[in-house]
Design an enzyme around this catalytic site. Structure first.
Site, PDB file in Angstrom:
ATOM      1  N   HIS A  87       0.864  -1.176   0.000  1.00 20.53           N
ATOM      2  CA  HIS A  87       0.000   0.000   0.000  1.00 20.53           C
ATOM      3  C   HIS A  87       0.899   1.223   0.000  1.00 20.53           C
ATOM      4  O   HIS A  87       1.721   1.395   0.894  1.00 20.53           O
ATOM      5  CB  HIS A  87      -0.870  -0.036   1.269  1.00 20.53           C
ATOM      6  CG  HIS A  87      -2.014   0.925   1.271  1.00 20.53           C
ATOM      7  ND1 HIS A  87      -1.853   2.268   1.138  1.00 20.53           N
ATOM      8  CD2 HIS A  87      -3.351   0.717   1.402  1.00 20.53           C
ATOM      9  CE1 HIS A  87      -3.043   2.855   1.185  1.00 20.53           C
ATOM     10  NE2 HIS A  87      -3.970   1.938   1.335  1.00 20.53           N
ATOM     11  N   THR A 132     -15.975  23.736 -48.745  1.00 22.95           N
ATOM     12  CA  THR A 132     -16.835  22.767 -48.067  1.00 22.95           C
ATOM     13  C   THR A 132     -16.762  21.468 -48.848  1.00 22.95           C
ATOM     14  O   THR A 132     -16.670  21.497 -50.077  1.00 22.95           O
ATOM     15  CB  THR A 132     -18.287  23.270 -47.976  1.00 22.95           C
ATOM     16  OG1 THR A 132     -18.774  23.515 -49.291  1.00 22.95           O
ATOM     17  CG2 THR A 132     -18.374  24.548 -47.168  1.00 22.95           C
ATOM     18  N   HIS A 133     -16.761  20.351 -48.140  1.00 23.68           N
ATOM     19  CA  HIS A 133     -16.587  19.025 -48.754  1.00 23.68           C
ATOM     20  C   HIS A 133     -15.245  18.920 -49.491  1.00 23.68           C
ATOM     21  O   HIS A 133     -15.104  18.105 -50.393  1.00 23.68           O
ATOM     22  CB  HIS A 133     -17.702  18.704 -49.761  1.00 23.68           C
ATOM     23  CG  HIS A 133     -19.081  18.967 -49.272  1.00 23.68           C
ATOM     24  ND1 HIS A 133     -19.883  17.983 -48.737  1.00 23.68           N
ATOM     25  CD2 HIS A 133     -19.818  20.105 -49.211  1.00 23.68           C
ATOM     26  CE1 HIS A 133     -21.062  18.507 -48.402  1.00 23.68           C
ATOM     27  NE2 HIS A 133     -21.045  19.784 -48.667  1.00 23.68           N
ATOM     28  N   SER A 135      13.994   9.906 -44.898  1.00 27.47           N
ATOM     29  CA  SER A 135      15.305   9.258 -44.905  1.00 27.47           C
ATOM     30  C   SER A 135      15.703   8.864 -46.318  1.00 27.47           C
ATOM     31  O   SER A 135      16.837   8.540 -46.577  1.00 27.47           O
ATOM     32  CB  SER A 135      15.276   8.021 -44.007  1.00 27.47           C
ATOM     33  OG  SER A 135      14.508   6.990 -44.585  1.00 27.47           O
ATOM     34  N   LYS A 149      11.559  15.959 -49.633  1.00 28.86           N
ATOM     35  CA  LYS A 149      10.335  16.027 -48.833  1.00 28.86           C
ATOM     36  C   LYS A 149      10.362  17.108 -47.748  1.00 28.86           C
ATOM     37  O   LYS A 149      11.317  17.239 -46.998  1.00 28.86           O
ATOM     38  CB  LYS A 149      10.074  14.680 -48.154  1.00 28.86           C
ATOM     39  CG  LYS A 149       9.694  13.543 -49.068  1.00 28.86           C
ATOM     40  CD  LYS A 149       8.370  13.744 -49.768  1.00 28.86           C
ATOM     41  CE  LYS A 149       7.178  13.671 -48.869  1.00 28.86           C
ATOM     42  NZ  LYS A 149       6.872  12.350 -48.351  1.00 28.86           N
ATOM     43  N   GLU A 159       0.805  16.509 -38.157  1.00 24.25           N
ATOM     44  CA  GLU A 159       0.492  15.081 -38.140  1.00 24.25           C
ATOM     45  C   GLU A 159       0.637  14.508 -36.736  1.00 24.25           C
ATOM     46  O   GLU A 159      -0.159  13.676 -36.301  1.00 24.25           O
ATOM     47  CB  GLU A 159       1.399  14.330 -39.124  1.00 24.25           C
ATOM     48  CG  GLU A 159       1.112  14.687 -40.574  1.00 24.25           C
ATOM     49  CD  GLU A 159       2.057  14.012 -41.555  1.00 24.25           C
ATOM     50  OE1 GLU A 159       1.580  13.333 -42.475  1.00 24.25           O
ATOM     51  OE2 GLU A 159       3.289  14.203 -41.410  1.00 24.25           O
TER      52      GLU A 159
END
Lengths: 451, 451, 451, 451
Positions: free
Chosen positions: B76, B148-149, B273, B278, B285
């Site tokens: 405990h 929108t959409h 890598s 990129k 993310e």
């Protein structure tokens, strides 16, 4: 300084080692090494480099802190590791990671870690099932109350109760085997999964790496392997945990002082900081708490499936937490479960006491069916017995006394027939064959797993 | 050796310190000390002990490892700490923890930790809102496509877009304030909440402890404070994270090379890598991934409410993980969000380019309403404009050219009226007033929080 | 033919009507009408049309099946409704929906429906709290076992137990009020929220529509109102349900035949199809099942926040299910709860019997503190009493007999002091003041809600 | 009057019929009938009754409303049905339900319904996979951008992209088969699972009933079958839905006007009530919304496992909603998915346009590897190419022009080698073999399912 209880409180050290940063780095280097070998074996890079690199990495250790430090500058952990290896191994690292993408390494490492972790979990689960099977045999004939809705239903035996857990957990063992075939796989396919960097020899590269690691590859991938494998993994582990929680709740309930048929065996531990008499089912309560958390990891693991195009990165941060936490939690749950099973206290005398508590009302179905045999419709018999039981409960009498004073019943049944109808030990049905059937099934599944 | 990414990867050190084991032990001792003072002040224990004990604990440090070791024997953690303090402080600890239960300490410590953690979160959230407000003002009139959409709808301005985030996040700030009043509270009421151990002076004890800690007590409790506070806390934090995720998705989408209206400002970090070109929205993310995990903590936090009777222990193990993880995750998410906001790249030229992409179709509503003004029913006008737009799209023409060649339309509208109807800059409605209304609202909420 | 149990099994008709398709269509028409009025009042459309249209729609009914049929062709439900209204009302509908977007209608209708539904829920919750308050007063002094970990802890009173539920539920009432201010709002701002279609008079349009509907508008919106309001709504309702589930579990546990302190009052219903004696806590079990489902709706409601840009449609299909289901479920849960409270059976004699079950061990804290008062340290006293309790339990003796035979204790306490220390009725602490404090708090919150 | 969108909006009629109340009652009667037959065949009840009862029930229909009405009095739906059958069939029903418990019927009916529902789902999933396979073959060589993080990564082909979905969905098909073996099972074992009511002939009864229904029984059960089967079922269906959502997001993203590589084929439907030009990916958006709800059903389904002892009732109300909703949602999702696949629009010209958008930067990996081959270390090559790409992007030049002006590179590569390195069509790796491997795998799994 630490804050996550999985670091110091929950989970075995065996499991902690598997998901330790040290081990992850070790496995990443291993995968890079296998790739290097494959590049050479498939004739993509000149001979000699692999051996030099292999020697180099065999002689060095990369610590997590180094990678962290390099990552601060470079913003990418795999690139950081590659950069360290390149610094250390010089020209030998010329073709290091050639044609590969970070996730060839990361996802293959996940495959390796999950294989080890699942191996550990399956082993512990088989131990639990074996313990339960032993207890099932030991208490096969120990009669106790079967309870539905928390109320007394019909008599069962403790062995019969436990055999149900044997069955349920064995189903989980099957699921672990099923998911293993989908999730313990490797990937070596480059930046978008086409193996473009290896000049048409990609299938050779994949095949050598997988052979070396003893892994099956996915049939096809994007930059990453599909995440449904992890989603299934976390789901089936949460299901397993919930089955164990069910057992934990069984013990917590049956350990109530008013019932006290089972109890957690406690050692010298102190139950309460202020109530010296307390003996609490703290292990089973812990199982409930941790299972709750585990269930919470299922939905994010399923959400991780929905990656954009050839992948986005949103699964990455989530999985860094989800996968180790899932395994550490189930690991602690299984260890606790095995501990509880090994020290389970059984109180046969209280089982009898509780069985008698309803003064025979628990045998009402038996009486009803006997009356149906003798001429009442089952539906009428239900009504008749219900009235008798109510009468007994209201007057505080034994059901048998009420029944034997009821001419309506005695028209159909003799006194001996009433006695037999109300005898607990004669109303256990096919418990024995059902237990045997279950143990046989469990044995077979366990055997198939071990092979 | 560590495995939880909150230990080394995600979350600020400020937050990590709050939920560190060291700090938790420090706070536990602090609560015990306040209780000791209260016991003396309320006349429950003799004078003198408190001062002696206070001096003693002021001079010692208890390390987590010591508590762990003692807990192994005693089973405990609070009892373990009390035992250490008793060993160290001898007779001065005679009345230590008198009349209290472990959760008087644990739940009050949670109150203190959550106060500090919420303070940090509110501060960071206010910073985010202020950053967004500054950007809203800066880009108030920068016209861009409203989507929108995922499709082009009508023109808006970047400031108008951002003002919506100002609004949404300010609502979360309100929620944090609301939940704070329910969750930042203490408990000093003994083993089942009746204050039985303090001989009728329980309200005095509670009052002194709460005064010393500057906490409000709950009106009544069982052994523990009700868990709905934590459930609400985790829910509103998951809601906040999801709002920030919404912004992150905005950036991730608008950073696509085909759109490129906004971008994460990246430093020297390496995107891939294997793909040297990129530049990835990795911060946004990460927000998505961590938010996903955070949402998964909500359901277990709500499940924790359902404790048996005057409490069971199932919340304990769950909360050890849920509360620190919730705060560490939102802390990382907020820091990342602030980082993204501070370095946000804006590409006005691409906004214009994209606005023109539909060759005027984006102004179809405007044209439709003009036609309605001039006599068509809105419903007919919708059909007419739909046909014109389809024609323009099929032929690859500018809508205006198609319209100006359509006698049916020119019956209703002059050439100038058509030109005006199709002018982006004249179809932004009350964006300005709406932005101002929102900024004013946000200012007021922020001001009320600071006070 | 129906399959959703909310259609025929769970939820009141009052609530079902609110979310019926018929009512939704009615409210959509109402919002269109208010908008028409606003267009006229703000001088955007010529006078006269509104009155004509108003008369027309006052005289017609649009059935869901009509809208369905039209939607099959047009692929959009609001457009379908507009098309029907235009067909029916001819020229009067020339300016119908002018400048508005579908979600001006849909989101404002949600605001209206949620206002009605929340009103119903608040009313039922206040009834539950009042019932609980009455029971709290009635059983204020009825002593019973307080239980932690399912084990006996210290005595409490039934009123004290119930007051904790009063407190917990009142906190939920506060939350419902808090969320109402954020979610019961309207929107009238056009296709991307800029009010572009109303030639600078958007704020006038919004203001008239909101005045007519007695709604507050959101400060700013995209095409849709922010979804954090719904997320908070579903969260706080799931929290409320879980608190009620906690009460249901309380009853289910205390209705076990071995305990039988409380029970669901059952009418003539049949407990089991095969066991005539069964009386099951089926109402409270239903609460558990439905609460479980409700908790599952929280995460999707939070996910709905993360819409792309000025909105995507993914919230739409989800909310069609989430919002009505949330309200129907809590509605059934509250009705069941009120039913259970109204018929709750209390067994004082069993409370006493159970209180005595531990033969005095339940009073161990009291004895420990007395010993501490008399000279032992609290820590030593804990150990001494623990030994005495263990001795009593092992020998099956009353604690008092063991204690009075222990010279070590009698050095510190007289026989009378021991007797007093072990007297249940003298160890209830400040339960009375705590109950009063709680009832006062509940009264104040309820009053503030009604106003 | 209805409110659940599964009643009128989502899900096919085929699926709706399976879970309709009418069908459930029909199946319950069927199970009772099989039990009656078994009772006779096993010699438990006298010959003749079964035939009489069989004739009787063959000639009657029981409507849900009747059961409801009777249940209002009796409080139990199975008892209500038995009571109606007894009323209708008189003496023939004397042994109806003999020895059985409600859940022998309910759980066996679930087994039957789930078999039918899973059959439908598997069929639709196989259709989807076949459609995807056809598209994969059709677009096997259509080059397009491979995207990671929403950014351009490397070229792939559309067929390669689609083959990944073939793979992912086929894994789900495997999972459906796996779970079927665990969940499509029956139970005939009485009130606590011991078969007590059948005088030792329980295994015979079980065997006859299962033979008649063509179901496998569980090895052992309590009053109910273990709920892990449903938990697994809902989990794997939520995983399947999330995979389809991933495809939906793919389409929604690639349908953005700035990208427009794929699009939902829309018919005459109206995109917006106010923007006549809009064409929205509403089908794919619906998939996202419904999948979100489906994921929310997973955790409650897992929680249902934790039943008390030989069962409590909390699973019952939850499952009445969870199981039909799960199947109706996945049914709608699959139908929508098939619709989208059947009408998918492909824009090859935009794929080329987008591929060229980065002016060759997308080929940076290829260049880097070529440089590595020629003597640079992979790590140096990464840095060199990164600089070249940055230069090209800054100056807005084609990468090839920058490279051909860089003497450092030309030291290693000839102009032709540079050209080849930057040729999209030569950097697709083993896409062809990978596609074939995947199609072969899918064929095999589909074949094994059909058999």
């Amino acid at each position: 300084m630490s804050l996550c209880p999985l670091e110091f409180r929950y989970g075995s050290n065996d499991m902690r080692v598997i998901f330790s940063r040290e081990n992850i780095i070790k496995k990443m280097i291993e995968v890079e090494l296998r790739l290097y070998k494959a590049l050479e074996e498939c004739g993509i890079v000149p001979k000699g480099y692999y051996e030099a690199f292999s020697k180099c990495v065999g002689s060095i250790t990369v610590r997590p802190e180094e990678v962290d430090k390099r990552e601060e500058v470079l913003g990418h952990d795999v690139v950081a590791l590659l950069s360290i290896l390149t610094d250390r191994c010089g020209d030998a690292s010329r073709f290091l990671h050639y044609g590969a993408t970070s996730n060839d390494v990361i996802d293959t490492v996940w495959g390796l870690l999950v294989r080890d972790a699942l191996g550990l979990i399956k082993k512990k689960l088989v131990s639990s099932i074996r313990l339960l099977m032993r207890l099932t045999r030991e208490y096969k004939d120990l009669i106790m109350v079967g309870r539905t809705h928390g109320q007394h239903a019909l008599p069962i035996t403790l062995g019969f109760k436990l055999a149900n857990y044997v069955y349920e957990l064995t189903r989980s063992l099957e699921r672990l085997v099923d998911v293993e075939s989908r999730v313990v796989r490797g990937k070596m396919a480059g930046a978008v999964g086409t193996m473009a960097g290896w000049r048409g020899k990609g299938l050779c590269v994949e095949s050598v790496v997988m052979r070396e690691l003893n892994l099956r590859p996915h049939e096809i991938t994007t930059q990453v392997v599909p995440r449904d494998g992890f989603a299934e993994l976390v789901s089936v582990i949460a299901i397993l945990a919930s089955q164990i929680e069910r057992f934990g709740v069984e013990v917590r309930e049956l350990m109530r002082p008013e019932i006290l048929e089972l109890a957690e065996g406690v050692g010298g531990r102190v139950g309460s900081s202020t109530m010296p008499h307390k003996a609490n089912p703290v292990e089973c309560e812990k199982i409930s708490g941790l299972t709750r958390v585990l269930r919470g990891l299922v939905v994010p693991a399923i959400e991780d499936i929905v990656l954009w195009h050839e992948r986005d990165l949103s699964n990455s941060s989530a999985e860094r937490l989800l996968i180790p936490h899932t395994f550490m939690l189930i690991d602690e749950i299984l260890d606790t479960f095995n501990e509880v099973l090994s020290n389970l206290k059984v109180y046969p005398e209280n089982m009898i006491k509780n069985l008698k508590l309803s003064k025979g009302a628990i045998m009402s179905e038996s009486l009803m069916l006997k009356l149906t045999d003798k001429g009442l419709s089952r539906y009428e018999a239900h009504r008749v017995v219900r009235e008798l039981v109510t009468k007994a409960l209201r007057s505080g009498s034994e059901l048998i006394d009420v029944v034997l004073n009821e001419p309506e019943v005695l028209k159909y049944l003799s006194v001996d027939e009433v006695r037999e109808a109300l005898d607990y030990s004669k109303y256990l049905g096919n418990y024995n064959e059902l237990i045997e059937r279950t143990l046989k099934y469990a044995e077979e599944v366990i055997k198939s797993v071990s092979t």
